[in-house]
Write an enzyme that holds these catalytic residues in place. Structure first.
Site, PDB file in Angstrom:
ATOM      1  N   HIS A  44      -1.298   0.504 -12.238  1.00  0.00           N
ATOM      2  CA  HIS A  44      -1.460  -0.804 -13.802  1.00  0.00           C
ATOM      3  C   HIS A  44      -2.456  -1.723 -12.932  1.00  0.00           C
ATOM      4  O   HIS A  44      -3.404  -1.836 -11.657  1.00  0.00           O
ATOM      5  CB  HIS A  44      -0.418  -1.968 -13.661  1.00  0.00           C
ATOM      6  CG  HIS A  44      -0.073  -2.869 -12.624  1.00  0.00           C
ATOM      7  ND1 HIS A  44       0.224  -2.716 -11.139  1.00  0.00           N
ATOM      8  CD2 HIS A  44      -0.547  -4.129 -12.953  1.00  0.00           C
ATOM      9  CE1 HIS A  44       0.895  -3.245 -10.574  1.00  0.00           C
ATOM     10  NE2 HIS A  44       0.216  -4.776 -11.630  1.00  0.00           N
ATOM     11  N   THR A  47      -7.374  -0.056 -14.670  1.00  0.00           N
ATOM     12  CA  THR A  47      -8.791   0.663 -13.877  1.00  0.00           C
ATOM     13  C   THR A  47      -8.629   1.332 -12.732  1.00  0.00           C
ATOM     14  O   THR A  47      -7.880   0.449 -11.694  1.00  0.00           O
ATOM     15  CB  THR A  47     -10.537   0.565 -13.826  1.00  0.00           C
ATOM     16  OG1 THR A  47     -10.245  -1.607 -13.467  1.00  0.00           O
ATOM     17  CG2 THR A  47     -10.673   0.033 -15.311  1.00  0.00           C
ATOM     18  N   ARG A  48      -9.624   2.629 -12.083  1.00  0.00           N
ATOM     19  CA  ARG A  48      -9.165   2.271 -10.675  1.00  0.00           C
ATOM     20  C   ARG A  48     -10.370   3.618 -10.971  1.00  0.00           C
ATOM     21  O   ARG A  48     -11.220   4.166 -10.849  1.00  0.00           O
ATOM     22  CB  ARG A  48      -8.450   3.742 -10.777  1.00  0.00           C
ATOM     23  CG  ARG A  48      -7.138   3.857 -11.250  1.00  0.00           C
ATOM     24  CD  ARG A  48      -6.200   2.670  -9.499  1.00  0.00           C
ATOM     25  NE  ARG A  48      -4.644   2.191  -9.571  1.00  0.00           N
ATOM     26  CZ  ARG A  48      -4.380   0.675 -10.048  1.00  0.00           C
ATOM     27  NH1 ARG A  48      -5.473   0.124 -10.360  1.00  0.00           N
ATOM     28  NH2 ARG A  48      -3.487   0.730 -10.154  1.00  0.00           N
ATOM     29  N   LYS A 257     -13.346  -7.257 -12.226  1.00  0.00           N
ATOM     30  CA  LYS A 257     -11.924  -6.745 -11.032  1.00  0.00           C
ATOM     31  C   LYS A 257     -12.332  -6.733  -9.437  1.00  0.00           C
ATOM     32  O   LYS A 257     -13.216  -5.462  -9.319  1.00  0.00           O
ATOM     33  CB  LYS A 257     -11.287  -5.497 -10.831  1.00  0.00           C
ATOM     34  CG  LYS A 257      -9.502  -6.164 -10.841  1.00  0.00           C
ATOM     35  CD  LYS A 257      -9.197  -4.439 -11.761  1.00  0.00           C
ATOM     36  CE  LYS A 257      -8.736  -4.294 -10.439  1.00  0.00           C
ATOM     37  NZ  LYS A 257      -8.021  -2.238 -11.719  1.00  0.00           N
ATOM     38  N   HIS A 261      -9.521  -3.373  -0.415  1.00  0.00           N
ATOM     39  CA  HIS A 261      -8.826  -2.116  -0.257  1.00  0.00           C
ATOM     40  C   HIS A 261      -7.704  -2.486   1.289  1.00  0.00           C
ATOM     41  O   HIS A 261      -6.394  -1.543   1.752  1.00  0.00           O
ATOM     42  CB  HIS A 261      -9.441  -1.246   0.238  1.00  0.00           C
ATOM     43  CG  HIS A 261      -8.669   0.382   0.814  1.00  0.00           C
ATOM     44  ND1 HIS A 261      -7.865   1.283  -0.260  1.00  0.00           N
ATOM     45  CD2 HIS A 261      -9.104   1.241   2.326  1.00  0.00           C
ATOM     46  CE1 HIS A 261      -7.113   2.060  -0.324  1.00  0.00           C
ATOM     47  NE2 HIS A 261      -7.440   2.283   1.490  1.00  0.00           N
ATOM     48  N   CYS A 306       0.130  -5.301  -6.470  1.00  0.00           N
ATOM     49  CA  CYS A 306       1.153  -4.136  -6.462  1.00  0.00           C
ATOM     50  C   CYS A 306       1.103  -4.009  -5.351  1.00  0.00           C
ATOM     51  O   CYS A 306       1.565  -3.858  -4.440  1.00  0.00           O
ATOM     52  CB  CYS A 306      -0.881  -3.416  -7.254  1.00  0.00           C
ATOM     53  SG  CYS A 306      -0.700  -1.691  -7.795  1.00  0.00           S
ATOM     54  N   LYS A 339      -7.392   9.091  -8.571  1.00  0.00           N
ATOM     55  CA  LYS A 339      -8.571   9.610  -9.106  1.00  0.00           C
ATOM     56  C   LYS A 339      -7.709  11.320  -9.226  1.00  0.00           C
ATOM     57  O   LYS A 339      -8.513  12.184  -9.734  1.00  0.00           O
ATOM     58  CB  LYS A 339      -9.549   9.213  -8.019  1.00  0.00           C
ATOM     59  CG  LYS A 339      -9.384  10.069  -6.826  1.00  0.00           C
ATOM     60  CD  LYS A 339     -10.754   9.141  -5.794  1.00  0.00           C
ATOM     61  CE  LYS A 339     -10.644   7.948  -5.842  1.00  0.00           C
ATOM     62  NZ  LYS A 339      -9.920   7.457  -5.000  1.00  0.00           N
TER      63      LYS A 339
END
Ligand SMILES: Cc1cc2nc3c(=O)[nH]c(=O)nc-3n(C[C@H](O)[C@H](O)[C@H](O)COP(=O)(O)OP(=O)(O)OC[C@H]3O[C@@H](n4cnc5c(N)ncnc54)[C@H](O)[C@@H]3O)c2cc1C
Length: 373
Positions: A44, A47-48, A257, A261, A306, A339
Site C-alpha cells: 500500500h 506508489t513504488r 512521499k 529503506h 508497512c 517493480k
C-alpha cells in the site's frame, strides 16, 4: 475440482501470477487472507519506484527489463495509466557501492543513464543541496508504478477471464497428497497440481523453516509545492547518505512521499506492526536528510506503517523446495520487490505450465542458505 495452479497470497506477486496463469488458459484459484489491494501487506501507499540500472546488482536487470515490458502491457490491458516515467535520480557519495553498481548495471545492459556531479544535479534541480563529494546517476526512462491500482487491475482481469478467487480467507496449512498440493482454509480444502506461495511478510506461518524476517517500516508525506512536482520535472529518487538510505517520489497534490529503506523494527506478529507515530523515530527519521539535502520540503503531513519480508542477504527467494518440485516459493523480496511483481507473476505462470524460466534464477535459490553444504 483440481486446479492447475493455486496461488496462496494474492498481493503484488500473487495477483500478477493469477492473471498471467489464467490468461495462459490455466484453471487457477487465487486465495488471500485479506481483500487485495489492502493496507496490511507490503503493497500500500499508492506508489513504488521502478529502477532499471539496478544498484542491488546486475543479476536483477534482465528481470526488471522484462517486468517493465509486462507493466507496459498491463497498462494497455487495463486501459489506465500505471507507470509514470518521471526519471529516477540515484544519489550517493562518490565511493558508494550502490552508485558503482548502478553504473555497472547500466554499462552491462547498455541502459540510458547520465552520470552527474553534485553541481550538475543542483543546476538541473535547484531543490537538491548535495555535498561536493556526492554524485548521481539519472535514469530518464525509469520512474514509479501505481501499485494498488496495478494489483486491482490484475485481480479484475483474472476474475473476468474466469479465475476463481477466494478472498478474506486465510490459508491455514499446506500439505501434499499423492501428486497434488493441498491447501487448507477456513472455507474448506482445495487441491491443485501446482502451488505458488507468495504470502509476503507472514509467509513463515505457512512455511516456518523459510529464512524470512518481518520488518516494520514507515513512510510519510511532506508538504512540498509545485517545484517538487512531476509537472516541474522533479524526479523520483533513491539516496544513499550518511543519514541513511532514502527514496522518494515527485510531489503529488503538494505532498511528497519519502521513506527510509534501511532501519525499521523486526517484528514477530502482525499486532507489532503498529501505526505510524507509535515509535519515537517514525516522525523524525527523515528530518536530518531533508534538512541537509531537500531543505525546501516542509512539515510531515501524515504517514503509514508497512512491512518488508527480509531474506538474510536481502536477495529474493524464487525456488521450489528440494523435495517438492510442484511448489514455487516467491518470498524474501526484502523491500524492493514490487517493480518485479509482473515478471515474478509471469515466472509463476510459466512454472504452472511446466515451462522452464527464461531467466537465470540460481542467485535466488534456497540452497544458498545451506552454508555451502
Ligand atoms: C514502505 C514500502 C516501500 C516500498 N517501496 C518499494 C519501491 O519503491 N519499489 C519496489 O520495487 N518495492 C518496494 N517495496 C517492496 C514491495 O512493495 C514488496 O516487495 C512487494 O509488494 C511484496 O510483494 P508480495 O506479493 O511478496 O507481498 P504482498 O503484496 O504483501 O502480498 C502478500 C499477500 O499474501 C497474503 N497472505 C499472507 N498470509 C496469507 C495466508 N496465510 N493466507 C492467505 N493469504 C495470505 C496477504 O494478505 C497479502 O495480500 C516497498 C515496500 C514497503 C513496505
Amino acid at each position: 475440482m483440481i486446479y492447475d495452479l493455486i496461488v496462496v497470497g494474492s498481493g503484488s506477486v500473487g495477483a500478477a501470477a493469477g492473471w498471467y496463469a489464467t490468461e495462459a488458459g490455466l484453471n487457477v484459484l487465487m486465495i488471500d487472507a485479506a481483500l487485495p489491494p489492502h493496507q496490511t501487506g507490503s503493497h500500500h501507499g499508492q506508489t513504488r519506484l521502478i529502477r532499471h540500472a539496478y544498484g542491488e546488482g546486475e543479476r536483477y536487470v534482465p528481470l526488471v527489463l522484462q517486468a517493465q515490458q509486462l507493466w507496459d502491457r498491463l497498462e494497455q490491458q487495463a486501459g489506465e495509466r500505471l507507470m509514470h516515467r518521471c526519471g529516477v535520480l540515484n544519489i550517493g557519495p562518490h565511493n558508494a557501492a550502490f552508485i558503482a553498481n548502478v553504473l555497472h548495471s547500466a554499462a552491462r545492459y547498455r541502459l540510458n543513464v547520465e552520470k552527474l556531479s553534485a553541481d550538475d544535479v543542483m543546476q538541473r534541480w535547484p531543490q537538491w543541496q548535495l555535498p561536493p563529494d556526492y554524485s548521481a546517476v539519472y535514469e530518464p526512462e525509469s520512474g514509479f508504478l501505481k501499485c494498488e491500482l496495478a494489483i486491482s487491475h490484475y485481480i479484475r482481469l483474472a476474475k473476468n477471464a474466469g479465475c476463481a478467487q477466494l478472498f478474506n480467507c486465510p490459508v491455514t496449512a499446506l500439505s501434499r497428497s499423492g501428486d497434488l498440493e493441498v491447501v487448507d482454509t477456513a472455507e474448506g480444502t482445495f487441491r491443485g497440481r501446482r502451488l505458488l506461495v507468495s504470502a509476503g511478510t507472514w509467509v513463515k506461518k505457512l512455511l516456518p523453516a523459510l529464512p524470512v524476517t518481518p520488518l516494520r517500516k514507515v513512510f510519510a508525506w511532506y508538504q512540498a509545492d509545485g517545484r517538487y512536482s512531476e509537472n516541474n520535472r522533479f524526479p523520483a529518487f533513491s539516496a544513499e547518505t550518511a543519514e541513511g538510505q532514502f527514496y522518494g517520489f515527485p510531489a503529488d497534490n503538494n505532498a511528497l512521499k519519502i521513506g527510509r529503506h534501511d532501519g525499521g523494527q523486526i517484528i514477530g506478529h502482525a499486532d507489532e506492526r503498529t501505526p505510524f507515530g507509535t515509535h519515537p523515530q517514525d516522525g523524525s527519521e527523515t528530518f536530518a536528510f531533508l534538512r541537509r539535502m531537500l531543505p525546501g520540503v516542509g512539515v510531515c503531513l501524515h504517514g503509514e506503517a508497512c512491512s518488508y519480508d527480509m531474506s538474510p542477504d536481502e536477495d529474493f527467494i524464487i525456488d521450489s523446495p528440494a523435495d517438492n518440485p510442484q511448489r514455487l516459493i516467491i518470498s524474501g523480496l526484502s523491500g524492493h520487490g514490487f517493480k518485479f511483481a509482473s515478471v515474478l507473476g509471469d515466472i509463476a505462470a510459466r512454472f504452472a505450465r511446466g515451462e522452464n524460466s527464461p531467466f537465470d534464477l540460481t542467485p535466488f535459490s534456497l540452497t544458498r542458505f545451506d552454508g555451502g553444504e
